[in-house]
Design an enzyme around this catalytic site. Structure first.
Site, mmCIF file in Angstrom:
data_model
loop_
_atom_site.group_PDB
_atom_site.id
_atom_site.type_symbol
_atom_site.label_atom_id
_atom_site.label_comp_id
_atom_site.label_asym_id
_atom_site.label_seq_id
_atom_site.Cartn_x
_atom_site.Cartn_y
_atom_site.Cartn_z
ATOM 1 N N GLY A 178 5.597 -13.298 -27.435
ATOM 2 C CA GLY A 178 6.901 -12.657 -27.574
ATOM 3 C C GLY A 178 7.297 -12.359 -29.009
ATOM 4 N N CYS A 211 9.729 4.914 0.859
ATOM 5 C CA CYS A 211 9.056 6.051 0.233
ATOM 6 C C CYS A 211 8.847 7.151 1.277
ATOM 7 C CB CYS A 211 7.715 5.610 -0.340
ATOM 8 S SG CYS A 211 6.679 6.998 -0.884
ATOM 9 N N CYS A 219 4.798 7.339 1.855
ATOM 10 C CA CYS A 219 3.979 6.244 2.414
ATOM 11 C C CYS A 219 4.814 5.216 3.147
ATOM 12 C CB CYS A 219 3.157 5.575 1.316
ATOM 13 S SG CYS A 219 4.110 4.454 0.274
ATOM 14 N N CYS A 242 7.320 6.841 -4.113
ATOM 15 C CA CYS A 242 6.810 5.811 -5.017
ATOM 16 C C CYS A 242 6.600 6.403 -6.411
ATOM 17 C CB CYS A 242 5.457 5.291 -4.546
ATOM 18 S SG CYS A 242 5.512 4.293 -3.052
ATOM 19 N N CYS A 302 0.879 4.565 -3.889
ATOM 20 C CA CYS A 302 1.338 5.406 -2.791
ATOM 21 C C CYS A 302 0.134 6.043 -2.069
ATOM 22 C CB CYS A 302 2.265 6.482 -3.336
ATOM 23 S SG CYS A 302 3.199 7.375 -2.078
#
Ligand SMILES: Nc1ncnc2c1ncn2[C@@H]1O[C@H](COP(=O)(O)OP(=O)(O)O)[C@@H](O)[C@H]1O
Ligand SMILES: [Mg+2]
Lengths: 294, 267
Positions: free
Chosen positions: A31, A240, A243, A265, A271
């Site tokens: 980080g 979606c 899909c 998606c 997808c």
């Protein structure tokens, strides 16, 4: 073909060594933003030169590279970067998340779970999460050094005061390994939980700002919040249209000039895989046709 | 046990000690040989004409400037007297935003002008780990009430506030962590006379209600008279006279102080 004009993966070995040292330091201090001597790349900054330099420094001949931009393998940006490395490093490329060893990304983390041995390289425009409220670099560096992160909550407080909830939905700040507060780059906060305890190595490169930072595999990544306003993921509340997935991050697509829209998606590979497995959404009654990949 | 009689917050013990304090800039001695003790709940005014070293002294006392000579000690909340120069940076910054307050003459230096008043007051709480939005907001609200700011303005940025409101907001932002010592540098400077009077009244009430110790730098003797128990008069970087406020202002011993009191010297 002619003799190669470029070194393997474009950058010279000295530069790659310098970037690798920065990456190793970044991994050692999860980080923490490590400065590095960012080089000019043959593309504009907005195209993710930080991510490209990190990718160039870690690629080996056996790697398989995937490049995504807002979840898609097929934007101009993604295609250019993929071609760039196919040409300068001769590495294999793929659009399949599971097959890639290195994934360079702008704005998304793939939906398919990442596995050990993979490296996710983020393109970062602004690495400093505190900059919003404290423009002085000397001061933000001191705040990181001393772990003074009250200011991050000031930003979240402002959100709630103004909108009634934490409205920050991209670049949502996280605390890495219970120490450094980090900007996850402009990924949607939907993706934040995927960073936590992830088996893959996550590297972040900011070209213009000359910073590299990292999340080593299996590191804790916690989204900042308030007890009475806990972190929540967000996605459009719809399946979606292609899909039928009801757990993926969706893009809103305007389909005509009457304002009709549909949700699909954002992760095109995810997808397409689902459609290949026979999943269907409201807009895909017709049998799925395979799209050629570039 | 004899030891148990020594209370941690013993009001007979000084809160802050300055000992031979001095600051030089090259050959210029901005402030020299200043020694005094400040006790809990005591308000000390530092007065003197412009350039006499008041602000320099205040910055030395609040550990924002390191002295060229001497030292400052402070009694921490655990009762232990510490040399400020020996504190780590993290400890020093923690002290500055918890047990101390610092009110600037220019509120732009003491506030975040672009964030709401509520967040300005809440920042110190969040810095010490408060993590409940509702409680932070409630506390900010009650502090705005205490400094007489309309709570309907809690979500407005201080950019939109008048000078007097900004200064009151700065005070609320500092007092929210219940500090024991507040430093103020010309807190009423630059404000209209009527606005000054209201601010002074408010500060006097808060200081006495909260039992705050304060060190107030001012060139305005009326401020010293209204707020302080004791006065230090500075001239050319030195303290030339010190004593109870009424005594010094009503019956000054030093000719310089006499001139200052009779307003012959420009402030
Ligand atoms: N950073 C500095 N560098 C050089 N001289 C300074 C600095 N700060 C203050 N001084 C000088 O020190 C003297 C005291 O200044 P100051 O403490 O600001 O006085 P006051 O607050 O009483 O007006 C002045 O002569 C001033 O010009
Ligand atoms: Mg001054």
């Amino acid at each position: 073909m002619n003799a190669p004009v470029y070194n393997f993966a474009y950058l010279d070995e000295q530069t790659k060594r310098m970037i690798r040292r920065a990456i190793l330091k970044a991994i050692a201090i999860p980080g923490y933003q490590v400065p590095f001597a960012s080089r000019e790349m043959p593309m504009p900054y907005g195209w993710g030169t930080g991510g490209v330099q990190v990718t160039a420094a870690i690629l080996g001949p056996a790697d398989v590279l995937k490049v995504i931009d807002q979840g898609s393998d097929d934007t101009t940006n993604a295609i250019s970067i993929r071609k760039f490395f196919a040409r300068t490093a001769g590495v294999a490329t793929t659009t399949a998340t599971a097959d890639a060893t290195v994934i360079q990304t702008r704005h998304r983390i793939p939906e398919a779970p990442l596995h050990g041995g993979q490296v996710l390289v983020y393109q970062v425009p602004i690495p400093e999460p505190l900059r919003f409220l404290e423009p002085r670099e000397t001061e933000t560096r001191r705040m990181h050094a001393l772990g003074e992160y009250g200011l991050m909550h000031v930003k979240l407080y402002e959100d709630i005061a103004r909108f009634g909830h934490i409205a920050t939905s991209y670049a949502y700040p996280v605390k890495v390994n219970a120490r450094y507060v980090m900007d996850p780059s402009p990924t949607p906060k939907f993706d934040n939980p995927k960073m936590d305890n992830c088996p893959a190595l996550q590297l972040f490169g900011a070209g213009r700002e000359k910073r590299i930072y990292a999340i080593p595999p299996y590191t804790s990544v916690v989204s900042l919040d308030f007890e009475d306003h806990p972190f929540t993921r967000y996605r459009f509340d719809a399946p979606c249209a292609l899909c039928g997935a009801d757990d993926s991050y969706l893009d809103e697509i305007v389909t005509d000039d009457q304002g009709s829209r549909m949700f699909v998606c954002s992760d095109t590979d995810y997808c397409e895989n689902r459609q290949a497995q026979g999943h269907r959404g409201s807009e895909s009654a017709a049998p799925h046709k395979e799209r050629p990949h570039g | 046990m004899a030891d148990s009689k020594i209370a941690v917050q013993d009001n007979d013990q000084p809160l802050l000690l300055a000992d031979g304090l001095g600051k030089s800039y090259g050959r210029l001695s901005a402030c020299r040989d200043v020694s005094f003790a400040l006790y809990p709940g005591e308000v000390l005014a530092i007065v003197g004409e412009s350039g006499s070293g008041k602000s320099t002294l205040l910055q030395l006392l609040s550990a924002q400037l390191s002295p060229s000579a001497g030292k400052v000690s402070y009694r921490m909340r655990d009762g232990v007297m510490r040399d400020l120069a020996a504190l780590g940076e993290a400890e020093r910054r923690f002290l500055l935003r918890t047990d101390w307050g610092y009110v600037h003459q220019d509120p732009v230096l003491g506030l975040r002008m672009a964030v709401s008043a509520g967040a300005n007051v809440g920042e110190r709480l969040m810095a010490v780990g408060w993590n409940h939005y509702g409680r932070i907001r409630d506390t900010a609200t009650s502090w705005l009430e205490r400094v007489e700011i309309d709570v309907g303005r809690i979500d407005d940025a201080p950019r939109t506030y008048s000078g007097g409101m900004r200064q009151r907001l700065q005070i609320a932002r500092n007092l929210v962590t219940e500090p024991r010592l507040v430093f103020m540098d010309e807190p009423t400077g630059g404000l209209d006379v009527s606005v000054q009077a209201r601010l002074l009244d408010l500060m006097r009430n808060l200081v006495s209600e909260l039992g705050l110790a304060a060190i107030v730098v001012t060139h305005d003797l009326a401020v010293a008279r209204l707020l302080s128990h004791r006065v230090m008069v500075m001239k050319g970087g030195r303290v030339i006279e010190t004593g109870l406020t009424d005594q010094v202002l009503d019956d000054p011993r030093e000719p310089y102080t006499q001139l200052l009191v009779s307003s012959i010297l420009p402030a």
